[in-house]
Design a protein around this motif. Structure first.
Motif, mmCIF file in Angstrom:
data_model
loop_
_atom_site.group_PDB
_atom_site.id
_atom_site.type_symbol
_atom_site.label_atom_id
_atom_site.label_comp_id
_atom_site.label_asym_id
_atom_site.label_seq_id
_atom_site.Cartn_x
_atom_site.Cartn_y
_atom_site.Cartn_z
ATOM 1 N N ASP A 12 -11.355 -3.677 19.312
ATOM 2 C CA ASP A 12 -10.593 -4.865 20.066
ATOM 3 C C ASP A 12 -11.016 -6.154 19.382
ATOM 4 N N MET A 13 -9.691 -6.611 18.761
ATOM 5 C CA MET A 13 -9.659 -7.838 18.021
ATOM 6 C C MET A 13 -10.250 -8.890 18.870
ATOM 7 N N ASP A 14 -9.664 -9.083 19.991
ATOM 8 C CA ASP A 14 -10.006 -10.309 20.634
ATOM 9 C C ASP A 14 -11.490 -10.452 21.051
ATOM 10 N N LYS A 15 -11.841 -9.216 21.506
ATOM 11 C CA LYS A 15 -13.416 -9.218 21.657
ATOM 12 C C LYS A 15 -14.322 -9.340 20.364
ATOM 13 N N ALA A 16 -13.794 -9.067 19.232
ATOM 14 C CA ALA A 16 -14.583 -8.888 17.869
ATOM 15 C C ALA A 16 -14.562 -10.584 17.573
ATOM 16 N N VAL A 17 -13.493 -11.318 17.548
ATOM 17 C CA VAL A 17 -13.432 -12.472 17.284
ATOM 18 C C VAL A 17 -14.131 -13.288 18.110
ATOM 19 N N GLU A 18 -14.349 -13.004 19.307
ATOM 20 C CA GLU A 18 -14.962 -13.834 20.299
ATOM 21 C C GLU A 18 -16.588 -13.553 20.052
ATOM 22 N N PHE A 19 -17.177 -12.301 19.741
ATOM 23 C CA PHE A 19 -18.314 -11.967 19.502
ATOM 24 C C PHE A 19 -18.742 -12.713 18.155
ATOM 25 N N TYR A 20 -18.009 -12.370 17.087
ATOM 26 C CA TYR A 20 -18.504 -12.853 15.930
ATOM 27 C C TYR A 20 -18.638 -14.400 15.598
ATOM 28 N N THR A 21 -17.666 -15.180 16.521
ATOM 29 C CA THR A 21 -17.675 -16.564 16.459
ATOM 30 C C THR A 21 -18.602 -17.140 17.285
ATOM 31 N N LYS A 22 -18.772 -16.587 18.635
ATOM 32 C CA LYS A 22 -19.803 -17.177 19.737
ATOM 33 C C LYS A 22 -21.099 -16.712 19.506
ATOM 34 N N ALA A 23 -21.172 -15.435 19.353
ATOM 35 C CA ALA A 23 -22.669 -14.875 19.275
ATOM 36 C C ALA A 23 -23.308 -15.065 18.010
ATOM 37 N N LEU A 24 -22.484 -15.181 16.790
ATOM 38 C CA LEU A 24 -22.905 -14.985 15.253
ATOM 39 C C LEU A 24 -22.702 -16.344 14.849
ATOM 40 N N GLY A 25 -21.776 -17.263 15.501
ATOM 41 C CA GLY A 25 -21.606 -18.439 14.708
ATOM 42 C C GLY A 25 -20.790 -18.569 13.477
ATOM 43 N N LEU A 26 -19.859 -17.467 13.329
ATOM 44 C CA LEU A 26 -18.979 -17.533 12.218
ATOM 45 C C LEU A 26 -17.835 -18.652 12.657
ATOM 46 N N ARG A 27 -16.952 -18.845 11.652
ATOM 47 C CA ARG A 27 -15.951 -19.792 11.843
ATOM 48 C C ARG A 27 -14.575 -18.919 11.512
ATOM 49 N N ILE A 28 -13.479 -19.122 12.421
ATOM 50 C CA ILE A 28 -12.297 -18.686 11.967
ATOM 51 C C ILE A 28 -11.458 -19.296 11.024
ATOM 52 N N VAL A 29 -11.066 -18.562 10.036
ATOM 53 C CA VAL A 29 -10.140 -19.035 8.929
ATOM 54 C C VAL A 29 -8.810 -18.704 9.217
ATOM 55 N N MET A 30 -8.548 -17.383 9.653
ATOM 56 C CA MET A 30 -7.252 -17.144 9.853
ATOM 57 C C MET A 30 -7.227 -16.022 11.207
#
Length: 163
Positions: A12-30
């Motif tokens: 689930d892309m929305d859940k994945a982006v939320e997890f990787y940014t909010k839980a792990l602190g990665l930053r969105i490039v695209m």
């Protein structure tokens, strides 16, 4: 040669982006972008070459770690619900993020809050030597993909024998 990025299949892309940014602190490039099967564009032809005819399309997002390593998330139209780890199969089975050991507890708590889970207790590589404080822990994202936290660099962790 240096590491550029890693690609991860998610459910689930929305859940994945939320997890990787909010839980792990990665930053969105695209952020989430739809890719369809077509032969008119270079990206369309590349995807057919990689995924084969009939891949039906996918969503993709590009994230980056604080040290600039890319994390490419793929959400295929046809996909499993969860990644089932089979340690008898060949291939990559995890990736690792480095953070200070003092941040482990907070990061682990965020992983749980955003749908991931811890697979083991935090462990020290050299519990017999107080001078060697390298720690690690295995976790998984909401889709069953395994990852690890290291407190020290890879080289520092393995530059000496361990039990």
């Amino acid at each position: 040669m240096k590491m550029n990025h890693v690609g991860i299949m998610v459910g689930d892309m929305d859940k994945a982006v939320e997890f990787y940014t909010k839980a792990l602190g990665l930053r969105i490039v695209m952020n989430k972008t739809k890719v369809i099967e077509e032969r008119e564009s270079a990206i369309g032809r590349m995807c057919i070459a990689v995924f084969g005819e009939g891949f039906k399309g996918f969503n993709i997002a590009h994230l980056v770690t604080t040290d600039g390593i890319g994390v490419e998330l793929f959400e295929m139209k046809d996909r499993q619900e969860r990644h089932e780890v089979d340690f008898a199969r060949l291939g990559i089975f995890h990736f690792c993020l480095q953070l200070p050991k003092e941040q482990f507890d907070t990061a682990i708590k965020r992983v749980g809050e955003y749908g991931g889970k811890v697979r083991m207790d935090i462990m020290r590589y050299h519990p017999e030597n107080e001078l060697k404080q390298a720690q690690m822990v295995y976790l998984e994202d909401p889709f069953g993909n395994l990852f690890e936290f290291y407190s020290h660099s890879y080289e520092d962790t393995y530059a000496s024998d361990y039990e």
